[in-house]
Design a protein around this motif. Structure first.
Motif, PDB file in Angstrom:
ATOM      1  N   GLN C 115       0.816  -1.210   0.000  1.00 43.41           N
ATOM      2  CA  GLN C 115       0.000   0.000   0.000  1.00 43.41           C
ATOM      3  C   GLN C 115       0.855   1.270   0.000  1.00 43.41           C
ATOM      4  O   GLN C 115       0.366   2.368  -0.249  1.00 43.41           O
ATOM      5  CB  GLN C 115      -0.953   0.021   1.201  1.00 43.41           C
ATOM      6  CG  GLN C 115      -1.859  -1.188   1.277  1.00 43.41           C
ATOM      7  CD  GLN C 115      -2.509  -1.553  -0.052  1.00 43.41           C
ATOM      8  OE1 GLN C 115      -3.102  -0.721  -0.707  1.00 43.41           O
ATOM      9  NE2 GLN C 115      -2.351  -2.816  -0.471  1.00 43.41           N
ATOM     10  N   ALA C 121       3.692  -3.543  -4.603  1.00 49.20           N
ATOM     11  CA  ALA C 121       2.394  -3.698  -5.240  1.00 49.20           C
ATOM     12  C   ALA C 121       2.521  -4.520  -6.510  1.00 49.20           C
ATOM     13  O   ALA C 121       1.748  -5.461  -6.747  1.00 49.20           O
ATOM     14  CB  ALA C 121       1.799  -2.323  -5.545  1.00 49.20           C
ATOM     15  N   LEU C 124       3.287  -8.131  -5.736  1.00 48.70           N
ATOM     16  CA  LEU C 124       2.120  -8.794  -5.178  1.00 48.70           C
ATOM     17  C   LEU C 124       1.130  -9.155  -6.284  1.00 48.70           C
ATOM     18  O   LEU C 124       0.576 -10.261  -6.306  1.00 48.70           O
ATOM     19  CB  LEU C 124       1.454  -7.866  -4.166  1.00 48.70           C
ATOM     20  CG  LEU C 124       0.326  -8.459  -3.339  1.00 48.70           C
ATOM     21  CD1 LEU C 124       0.826  -9.630  -2.528  1.00 48.70           C
ATOM     22  CD2 LEU C 124      -0.254  -7.402  -2.412  1.00 48.70           C
ATOM     23  N   THR C 125       0.933  -8.220  -7.201  1.00 40.02           N
ATOM     24  CA  THR C 125       0.026  -8.479  -8.310  1.00 40.02           C
ATOM     25  C   THR C 125       0.511  -9.683  -9.112  1.00 40.02           C
ATOM     26  O   THR C 125      -0.237 -10.627  -9.370  1.00 40.02           O
ATOM     27  CB  THR C 125      -0.065  -7.244  -9.231  1.00 40.02           C
ATOM     28  OG1 THR C 125      -0.546  -6.151  -8.471  1.00 40.02           O
ATOM     29  CG2 THR C 125      -1.001  -7.506 -10.404  1.00 40.02           C
ATOM     30  N   GLU C 159     -10.762 -15.557  -8.149  1.00 36.15           N
ATOM     31  CA  GLU C 159     -10.474 -14.251  -7.555  1.00 36.15           C
ATOM     32  C   GLU C 159     -11.430 -13.978  -6.398  1.00 36.15           C
ATOM     33  O   GLU C 159     -11.044 -13.422  -5.361  1.00 36.15           O
ATOM     34  CB  GLU C 159     -10.620 -13.174  -8.636  1.00 36.15           C
ATOM     35  CG  GLU C 159     -10.460 -11.763  -8.159  1.00 36.15           C
ATOM     36  CD  GLU C 159      -9.046 -11.236  -8.335  1.00 36.15           C
ATOM     37  OE1 GLU C 159      -8.316 -11.756  -9.196  1.00 36.15           O
ATOM     38  OE2 GLU C 159      -8.659 -10.312  -7.588  1.00 36.15           O
ATOM     39  N   SER C 163     -10.436 -13.282  -2.668  1.00 37.75           N
ATOM     40  CA  SER C 163     -10.840 -12.041  -2.000  1.00 37.75           C
ATOM     41  C   SER C 163     -11.315 -12.335  -0.591  1.00 37.75           C
ATOM     42  O   SER C 163     -10.949 -11.637   0.369  1.00 37.75           O
ATOM     43  CB  SER C 163     -11.988 -11.373  -2.772  1.00 37.75           C
ATOM     44  OG  SER C 163     -11.567 -10.978  -4.049  1.00 37.75           O
ATOM     45  N   TRP C 166      -8.342 -13.114   1.594  1.00 37.20           N
ATOM     46  CA  TRP C 166      -7.609 -11.894   1.943  1.00 37.20           C
ATOM     47  C   TRP C 166      -8.307 -11.142   3.065  1.00 37.20           C
ATOM     48  O   TRP C 166      -7.686 -10.729   4.030  1.00 37.20           O
ATOM     49  CB  TRP C 166      -7.510 -10.960   0.721  1.00 37.20           C
ATOM     50  CG  TRP C 166      -6.417 -11.281  -0.242  1.00 37.20           C
ATOM     51  CD1 TRP C 166      -6.029 -12.503  -0.690  1.00 37.20           C
ATOM     52  CD2 TRP C 166      -5.570 -10.323  -0.901  1.00 37.20           C
ATOM     53  NE1 TRP C 166      -5.005 -12.388  -1.577  1.00 37.20           N
ATOM     54  CE2 TRP C 166      -4.697 -11.068  -1.733  1.00 37.20           C
ATOM     55  CE3 TRP C 166      -5.463  -8.941  -0.889  1.00 37.20           C
ATOM     56  CZ2 TRP C 166      -3.728 -10.448  -2.529  1.00 37.20           C
ATOM     57  CZ3 TRP C 166      -4.504  -8.330  -1.680  1.00 37.20           C
ATOM     58  CH2 TRP C 166      -3.637  -9.074  -2.490  1.00 37.20           C
ATOM     59  N   LYS C 167      -9.595 -10.960   2.888  1.00 37.84           N
ATOM     60  CA  LYS C 167     -10.297 -10.141   3.876  1.00 37.84           C
ATOM     61  C   LYS C 167     -10.280 -10.814   5.243  1.00 37.84           C
ATOM     62  O   LYS C 167     -10.087 -10.133   6.265  1.00 37.84           O
ATOM     63  CB  LYS C 167     -11.731  -9.866   3.442  1.00 37.84           C
ATOM     64  CG  LYS C 167     -12.456  -8.880   4.351  1.00 37.84           C
ATOM     65  CD  LYS C 167     -13.541  -8.137   3.619  1.00 37.84           C
ATOM     66  CE  LYS C 167     -14.157  -7.039   4.462  1.00 37.84           C
ATOM     67  NZ  LYS C 167     -14.987  -7.567   5.556  1.00 37.84           N
ATOM     68  N   LEU C 170      -6.844 -10.188   6.617  1.00 42.14           N
ATOM     69  CA  LEU C 170      -6.550  -8.796   6.979  1.00 42.14           C
ATOM     70  C   LEU C 170      -7.362  -8.324   8.172  1.00 42.14           C
ATOM     71  O   LEU C 170      -7.010  -7.326   8.800  1.00 42.14           O
ATOM     72  CB  LEU C 170      -6.819  -7.885   5.775  1.00 42.14           C
ATOM     73  CG  LEU C 170      -5.882  -8.088   4.582  1.00 42.14           C
ATOM     74  CD1 LEU C 170      -6.339  -7.240   3.402  1.00 42.14           C
ATOM     75  CD2 LEU C 170      -4.445  -7.748   4.950  1.00 42.14           C
TER      76      LEU C 170
ATOM     77  N   TRP D 166     -12.636  -4.862  -1.346  1.00 41.63           N
ATOM     78  CA  TRP D 166     -11.343  -4.669  -0.675  1.00 41.63           C
ATOM     79  C   TRP D 166     -10.192  -5.100  -1.568  1.00 41.63           C
ATOM     80  O   TRP D 166      -9.207  -4.387  -1.718  1.00 41.63           O
ATOM     81  CB  TRP D 166     -11.286  -5.494   0.623  1.00 41.63           C
ATOM     82  CG  TRP D 166     -11.955  -4.877   1.793  1.00 41.63           C
ATOM     83  CD1 TRP D 166     -13.143  -4.211   1.813  1.00 41.63           C
ATOM     84  CD2 TRP D 166     -11.472  -4.889   3.144  1.00 41.63           C
ATOM     85  NE1 TRP D 166     -13.440  -3.802   3.087  1.00 41.63           N
ATOM     86  CE2 TRP D 166     -12.431  -4.205   3.928  1.00 41.63           C
ATOM     87  CE3 TRP D 166     -10.356  -5.402   3.771  1.00 41.63           C
ATOM     88  CZ2 TRP D 166     -12.282  -4.018   5.305  1.00 41.63           C
ATOM     89  CZ3 TRP D 166     -10.199  -5.232   5.140  1.00 41.63           C
ATOM     90  CH2 TRP D 166     -11.156  -4.539   5.897  1.00 41.63           C
ATOM     91  N   LYS D 167     -10.322  -6.301  -2.105  1.00 35.53           N
ATOM     92  CA  LYS D 167      -9.195  -6.818  -2.872  1.00 35.53           C
ATOM     93  C   LYS D 167      -8.934  -5.942  -4.097  1.00 35.53           C
ATOM     94  O   LYS D 167      -7.777  -5.666  -4.434  1.00 35.53           O
ATOM     95  CB  LYS D 167      -9.431  -8.263  -3.288  1.00 35.53           C
ATOM     96  CG  LYS D 167      -8.240  -8.893  -3.959  1.00 35.53           C
ATOM     97  CD  LYS D 167      -8.207 -10.400  -3.750  1.00 35.53           C
ATOM     98  CE  LYS D 167      -6.916 -11.018  -4.224  1.00 35.53           C
ATOM     99  NZ  LYS D 167      -6.801 -11.004  -5.688  1.00 35.53           N
ATOM    100  N   GLN D 168      -9.989  -5.487  -4.750  1.00 32.76           N
ATOM    101  CA  GLN D 168      -9.786  -4.615  -5.902  1.00 32.76           C
ATOM    102  C   GLN D 168      -9.090  -3.322  -5.465  1.00 32.76           C
ATOM    103  O   GLN D 168      -8.180  -2.839  -6.138  1.00 32.76           O
ATOM    104  CB  GLN D 168     -11.123  -4.279  -6.575  1.00 32.76           C
ATOM    105  CG  GLN D 168     -11.856  -5.484  -7.161  1.00 32.76           C
ATOM    106  CD  GLN D 168     -11.034  -6.270  -8.156  1.00 32.76           C
ATOM    107  OE1 GLN D 168     -10.539  -7.362  -7.856  1.00 32.76           O
ATOM    108  NE2 GLN D 168     -10.849  -5.722  -9.351  1.00 32.76           N
ATOM    109  N   THR D 171      -5.350  -3.930  -4.578  1.00 32.26           N
ATOM    110  CA  THR D 171      -4.477  -4.295  -5.685  1.00 32.26           C
ATOM    111  C   THR D 171      -4.617  -3.321  -6.845  1.00 32.26           C
ATOM    112  O   THR D 171      -4.240  -3.649  -7.974  1.00 32.26           O
ATOM    113  CB  THR D 171      -4.767  -5.728  -6.172  1.00 32.26           C
ATOM    114  OG1 THR D 171      -6.167  -5.841  -6.440  1.00 32.26           O
ATOM    115  CG2 THR D 171      -4.390  -6.751  -5.123  1.00 32.26           C
ATOM    116  N   ARG D 173      -7.124  -2.136  -8.573  1.00 29.58           N
ATOM    117  CA  ARG D 173      -7.927  -2.524  -9.732  1.00 29.58           C
ATOM    118  C   ARG D 173      -9.352  -2.012  -9.604  1.00 29.58           C
ATOM    119  O   ARG D 173     -10.304  -2.770  -9.666  1.00 29.58           O
ATOM    120  CB  ARG D 173      -7.896  -4.041  -9.874  1.00 29.58           C
ATOM    121  CG  ARG D 173      -6.655  -4.488 -10.632  1.00 29.58           C
ATOM    122  CD  ARG D 173      -6.687  -5.960 -10.916  1.00 29.58           C
ATOM    123  NE  ARG D 173      -6.114  -6.701  -9.793  1.00 29.58           N
ATOM    124  CZ  ARG D 173      -5.577  -7.910  -9.886  1.00 29.58           C
ATOM    125  NH1 ARG D 173      -5.529  -8.547 -11.046  1.00 29.58           N
ATOM    126  NH2 ARG D 173      -5.080  -8.511  -8.819  1.00 29.58           N
TER     127      ARG D 173
END
Lengths: 197, 197, 197, 197
Positions: C115, C121, C124-125, C159, C163, C166-167, C170, D166-168, D171, D173
């Motif tokens: 971030q 970034a 990571l992508t 994806e 997602s 990830w959430k 996090l 969040w993920k978008q 990252t 996007r």
DNA sequence: TGCTAATCGAGACGGTACGTCTAGTCTTTTT
DNA sequence: AAAAAGACTAGACGTACCGTCTCGATTAGCA
């Protein structure tokens, strides 16, 4: 020294305790580790101060060195009523002062630093000029007594004396016997040429 | 300098090209970046040499500096048959030499280095003694001519001259007019005391 | 680990022991002090390595984090012959892996770093795309079995699964009961709309 | 902004001008320098405020970030009478909002901060829950209309939508075409499984 | 009206970490 | 055996922020 817990800010102005601690630490580091070991880090560590506190008030190692040197007790300039004794006494006192206190280390370091730091060089020049005029006073007094020719450039003669002192300091020869100093001063006062020439 | 591809080992002996390149690089770095920028690292980079190669032959920065200084062309010591002209000429030549070549930078650096490096200090003392005896020769010649009192310590007088030179070098005052130098030398030869005292 | 005296250079090439020690130290620091305490200084200290050694091989904190993450054991992707069980198993394994090893801390940190660090970034992508195609494989397999409509975009569905992972990571919710995960996967597979709509 | 001379205390209570200036400065710093450049120091400088004033009211960077985020205009939650359009519209609006205002930067930073700051994590969780229940409202409405199976966990489905968002965001996007968003929402609503399974 | 108390901008404080530079040592490879 | 190359640990450089502290000025509300 013993004040634990650590010093704090005393508001939006310089803390004299910190300044004092830093200058003392700088001197101590110089005495104990020499110019080679004299780093801002080491001073900060020793003074329990933050590096930025040092950099805030002394922008360079040279500035710190200079202030440490200025804090030192000045050497006595004797007034015996006789030029030779005055100058010999001055040099003897100066050498003893440099030998026996931290002043020698500090001043040596300052000269060394001035060889790579423009600001230090300037500071040293300015400082030295002040000191020399002081030394020149000895000669002016002698001039007033009629011991010295009226057209002698006292500043230049003083510079010559200072040069000798510097070189002895820089080459670790502060323990010359007084006789040698007296001989040297003798040359300055009486010259080395044969009479009648 | 321009030898591409890089120098290689030439077998089990010192490569004179490398030594040469290193000494030249050291001088160049000193001239271009001053004592502050003079690091073994920088010299190695400039000379396209490995640091260990430098450390193998010159154990310290001081040793490298000293050899660089020794390689310099020596300054002329005039022989005019007159002490004052000899000494004034010597100092004038020396100042010009220091000013116009890299010698000044190199020697300044050497003195600075000697303030933190024991070996450099020793080397400097040894070197200086040799040089002074050279300068003392001027005075001895004058003594032989009867210009100088027989009991004068030529080495000490030479030291005094050298001291002046050092201080001018270290305080960036190599551009003194000849008149000032002559006045200074005049004090040394004739003294500053009034006749009859 | 226990090798005292300290590691040395092994010549003009990367020392794998140092690299290993640094990566291990990085992981240890992250686990013990978290992302907040993760500094290059701390890693160097822990690894008994010089900071420049770290900067030489990993230009940024992000690069170091990424390599630490890549070294971690990968999580198993089960193949039960059933899409729901595959996905639930995958997420359960992933959450357990993140919870029970340092992987979770490391990956969280990497996302946080990304971030504020452009390079992180990008890394990571790139890394994430690779991982997702892996996850997408589960769905492709199901498609091949006829479990999934042929026109479904497996990458997009993957994806979506990622997602969610990830959430949970996090927001510190890696301990969801399997039932919740199964419900979530159920929505993805079967949708939330009433039949007939 | 332009109020010179500087703000002062207005007595023994919080000065709303200062609070306002600080929040505005925080947002501005975040937009201009990103999360990497977002420091209390920078905010104080920008707001012409003292650091203690900031720390008095916002105990951590996270608290400041959170309040900045809360001040932002909320994104519209459309009510089209159709679940898919509602969700697609919501995400499209959210992405546009994050893209076109400072909200995106702020929220990203908040998530990043929460990875190293316990308080930020808690605040984020609390805040997120509130938001999700809002999003869940869309689904509850659809449930009421009969579009969605009665036993669906609206909160969990909402969480899934938020995860994708969040993920978008994290990252970079946020510029996905609406078609992609619609496809993604389609999977959530209709599932990816073949009919009849 | 005068006192108290809390707030403000300001900026210094001791610290930690940054990323870079140099020191001096080491090992491998090449000649 | 010695050169080049370049990696290694160590630690200093000067700067940015951290979160805390004290100051002196300011103003509201209580006495």
């Amino acid at each position: 020294m013993g004040e634990d817990p650590a010093r704090r800010s005393i508001g939006a102005r310089r803390n004299p305790d910190s300044a004092e601690a830093i200058l003392e630490a700088a001197e101590a580091v110089l005495v104990e580790a020499g110019y080679a070991g004299f780093s801002i880090e080491a001073v900060a560590r020793r003074a329990r101060a933050g590096k930025p506190t040092i950099y805030r008030w002394w922008p360079s190692k040279a500035a710190l060195l200079l202030e440490v040197y200025k804090r030192q007790k000045r050497v006595d300039v004797p007034d015996t009523g006789n030029l030779e004794d005055d100058l010999v006494g001055f040099l003897s006192n100066l050498f003893a002062h440099w030998r026996d206190t931290s002043s020698g280390s500090v001043f040596r370091s300052l000269i060394a630093e001035a060889q790579s730091d423009e600001a230090a060089a300037a500071a040293l020049t300015g400082y030295g000029d002040g000191r020399h005029s002081h030394t020149a006073g000895i000669i002016e007094r002698a001039k007033a007594r009629g011991e010295v020719t009226a057209d002698v450039d006292a500043a230049l003669a003083a510079e010559l004396v200072a040069s000798y002192a510097w070189k002895q300091l820089l080459t670790n020869r502060l323990d010359e016997p007084e006789a040698t100093i007296r001989k040297m001063i003798g040359y300055l006062i009486g010259g080395i040429a044969r009479n009648g020439l």
